[in-house]
Scaffold this motif. Sequence first.
Motif, short mmCIF file in Angstrom:
data_model
loop_
_atom_site.label_atom_id
_atom_site.label_comp_id
_atom_site.label_asym_id
_atom_site.label_seq_id
_atom_site.Cartn_x
_atom_site.Cartn_y
_atom_site.Cartn_z
N TYR A 171 10.74 -63.87 14.13
CA TYR A 171 11.76 -64.81 14.59
C TYR A 171 11.15 -66.17 14.88
O TYR A 171 10.09 -66.24 15.49
N PRO A 172 11.70 -67.25 14.43
CA PRO A 172 13.06 -67.45 13.94
C PRO A 172 13.20 -67.24 12.43
O PRO A 172 14.26 -67.48 11.88
N TRP A 173 12.14 -66.81 11.76
CA TRP A 173 12.21 -66.62 10.32
C TRP A 173 12.66 -65.20 10.00
O TRP A 173 12.27 -64.24 10.67
N CYS A 174 13.47 -65.04 8.99
CA CYS A 174 14.00 -63.74 8.58
C CYS A 174 12.91 -62.91 7.92
O CYS A 174 12.17 -63.41 7.07
N ASP A 175 12.81 -61.63 8.30
CA ASP A 175 11.90 -60.69 7.63
C ASP A 175 12.68 -59.53 7.02
O ASP A 175 12.12 -58.49 6.72
N PHE A 207 10.19 -74.70 0.33
CA PHE A 207 11.32 -75.45 -0.21
C PHE A 207 12.65 -74.84 0.22
O PHE A 207 13.67 -75.52 0.27
N THR A 208 12.65 -73.55 0.59
CA THR A 208 13.81 -72.89 1.18
C THR A 208 13.30 -71.98 2.29
O THR A 208 12.40 -71.18 2.06
N ALA A 209 13.88 -72.10 3.46
CA ALA A 209 13.48 -71.27 4.60
C ALA A 209 14.61 -70.31 4.94
O ALA A 209 15.78 -70.71 4.95
N ALA A 210 14.26 -69.06 5.23
CA ALA A 210 15.25 -68.06 5.63
C ALA A 210 15.18 -67.93 7.15
O ALA A 210 14.17 -67.49 7.71
N VAL A 211 16.25 -68.31 7.82
CA VAL A 211 16.31 -68.29 9.28
C VAL A 211 17.06 -67.04 9.72
O VAL A 211 18.12 -66.71 9.20
N CYS A 212 16.49 -66.33 10.71
CA CYS A 212 17.10 -65.11 11.24
C CYS A 212 18.30 -65.46 12.12
O CYS A 212 18.19 -66.26 13.03
#
Length: 54
Positions: A35-39, A22-27
């Motif tokens: 990447y492209p997701w924030c860790d 429902f909410t995605a954290a993009v790097c």
Amino acid sequence: MLIEGPVEVALPDGRVVRSDRFTAAVCLCGRSARYPWCDTSHRLRPPRSQRNTQ
């Protein structure tokens, strides 16, 4: 950057990745191993005010 999902991200190599959250954290910093997701790799670097400026 937080984006309301689901979301699809087109990568420079032409692949498209999708998050159904429902909410995605993009790097945005490029340090993420996912990447492209924030860790949260950006947290490992000290704030600018604490970096050696010499």
